[in-house]
Write a protein that holds these residues in place. Structure first.
Motif, PDB file in Angstrom:
ATOM      1  N   GLU A   1       0.804  -1.221   0.000  1.00 16.21           N
ATOM      2  CA  GLU A   1       0.000   0.000   0.000  1.00 16.21           C
ATOM      3  C   GLU A   1       0.842   1.280   0.000  1.00 16.21           C
ATOM      4  N   THR A   2       2.153   1.149   0.008  1.00 16.64           N
ATOM      5  CA  THR A   2       2.993   2.342   0.147  1.00 16.64           C
ATOM      6  C   THR A   2       2.847   3.300  -1.044  1.00 16.64           C
ATOM      7  N   ALA A   3       2.754   2.755  -2.249  1.00 14.10           N
ATOM      8  CA  ALA A   3       2.616   3.627  -3.427  1.00 14.10           C
ATOM      9  C   ALA A   3       1.311   4.402  -3.369  1.00 14.10           C
ATOM     10  N   ALA A   4       0.242   3.744  -2.899  1.00 20.40           N
ATOM     11  CA  ALA A   4      -1.055   4.418  -2.799  1.00 20.40           C
ATOM     12  C   ALA A   4      -0.996   5.528  -1.756  1.00 20.40           C
ATOM     13  N   MET A   5      -0.304   5.298  -0.644  1.00 18.00           N
ATOM     14  CA  MET A   5      -0.191   6.345   0.373  1.00 18.00           C
ATOM     15  C   MET A   5       0.598   7.537  -0.169  1.00 18.00           C
ATOM     16  N   GLU A   6       1.681   7.272  -0.876  1.00 20.88           N
ATOM     17  CA  GLU A   6       2.460   8.366  -1.462  1.00 20.88           C
ATOM     18  C   GLU A   6       1.605   9.184  -2.422  1.00 20.88           C
ATOM     19  N   ALA A   7       0.836   8.502  -3.255  1.00 19.34           N
ATOM     20  CA  ALA A   7      -0.008   9.207  -4.221  1.00 19.34           C
ATOM     21  C   ALA A   7      -1.065  10.049  -3.515  1.00 19.34           C
ATOM     22  N   GLU A   8      -1.651   9.507  -2.458  1.00 20.07           N
ATOM     23  CA  GLU A   8      -2.682  10.233  -1.706  1.00 20.07           C
ATOM     24  C   GLU A   8      -2.099  11.488  -1.051  1.00 20.07           C
ATOM     25  N   GLU A   9      -0.931  11.359  -0.469  1.00 21.37           N
ATOM     26  CA  GLU A   9      -0.312  12.510   0.192  1.00 21.37           C
ATOM     27  C   GLU A   9       0.070  13.586  -0.824  1.00 21.37           C
ATOM     28  N   ARG A  10       0.599  13.178  -1.947  1.00 23.67           N
ATOM     29  CA  ARG A  10       0.998  14.151  -2.966  1.00 23.67           C
ATOM     30  C   ARG A  10      -0.221  14.846  -3.566  1.00 23.67           C
ATOM     31  N   ALA A  11      -1.312  14.094  -3.730  1.00 17.55           N
ATOM     32  CA  ALA A  11      -2.543  14.695  -4.261  1.00 17.55           C
ATOM     33  C   ALA A  11      -3.115  15.721  -3.296  1.00 17.55           C
ATOM     34  N   ALA A  12      -2.817  15.552  -2.003  1.00 19.23           N
ATOM     35  CA  ALA A  12      -3.306  16.485  -0.986  1.00 19.23           C
ATOM     36  C   ALA A  12      -2.411  17.716  -0.855  1.00 19.23           C
ATOM     37  N   GLY A  13      -1.378  17.791  -1.692  1.00 15.30           N
ATOM     38  CA  GLY A  13      -0.534  18.973  -1.690  1.00 15.30           C
ATOM     39  C   GLY A  13       0.842  18.781  -1.110  1.00 15.30           C
TER      40      GLY A  13
END
Length: 256
Positions: A112-124
């Protein structure tokens, strides 16, 4: 209500070693019994005062984490922006003197690490990147730490890759108790300094058993305290020579 573990085990190991060491040192020098007694009493007062002050600081830290947990209950989930606003509204130097900041750590499976990175980056948080030197199936990733300016470098680090931090986190999660770590290397300390971390687990729902708590974990809140705590620095600066020597030895041993 969560209870703090015995503080002397992790934050003031000097209080255990200093007493015998100071007396032995004085004896070797042939200091009189009366002088030894006075020095012993002086040390005891200093050590008791140190422990009282450290306990007070930890109680302040736990109160701050309790407030965050209450906010989580109201909002159902805390975001990094919620934490930023919370810290911005507090006077850290007055309310939490000597403590480095509040943070949020999330348990993430390795896939799930890639999904967490993407979520954080999408949040700014465009620079958010997970860093883990380990290979365990579950990570405990520091999502954010505030104030950000004094905690640069912490976000994205897998705290679970450090065995000392992981032991404290997992104890907190399984027991539901606020847990204080042994000394750990702080990622945001550019000089490689050690610190203590106070962990408080937050769950979804109201789990009752250990298995339920592990399954229901949402986030682990934490507060970090540098190893060079003001009260410890004061003891080293103003204490008697024997106390200073023994304190340095004890604090060094605690970090090994």
């Amino acid at each position: 209500m969560p209870t703090l573990p015995p503080v002397h085990k992790v934050l003031i190991p000097a209080a255990v070693l200093l007493l015998g060491g100071a007396a032995t040192f004085l004896s070797v020098l042939g200091v009189s019994t009366a002088q030894q007694t006075r020095a012993h009493a002086q040390f005891t007062r200093e050590a008791d005062d140190l422990e009282a002050q450290v306990r007070r600081r930890l109680s302040q830290a736990q109160d701050g984490l309790q407030s965050l947990r209450a906010a989580h209950a109201m909002r159902e989930r805390l975001s990094p922006e919620d934490l930023r606003l919370y810290v911005a509204r507090r006077d850290m130097a007055v309310e939490f003197p000597g403590l480095r900041g509040f943070g949020m750590t999330r348990r993430v499976s390795r896939p799930e690490t890639a999904a967490m990175e993407a979520e954080e980056r999408a949040a700014g948080r465009v620079d958010f990147s997970i860093r883990t030197p380990g290979d365990l199936p579950q990570l405990y990733v520091i999502q954010t730490v505030e104030p950000a300016a004094s905690n640069a470098g912490a976000a994205g680090y897998d705290a679970g890759s450090n065995p000392t931090a992981r032991a404290a986190i997992e104890h907190a999660v399984a027991s539901g108790m606020t847990t204080l770590s042994a000394p750990v290397k702080l990622q945001q300390d550019r000089q490689g300094g050690l610190g203590y971390v106070l962990y408080m687990p937050v769950y979804l729902g109201e789990p009752r058993s250990e298995d339920q708590r592990i399954a229901a974990l949402d986030v682990v809140l934490h507060m970090k305290s540098p190893r060079a705590h003001p009260e410890i620095r004061a003891l080293l600066r103003h204490g008697s020579s024997s106390i200073r020597r023994q304190a340095i030895a004890a604090l060094t041993a605690a970090a090994d």
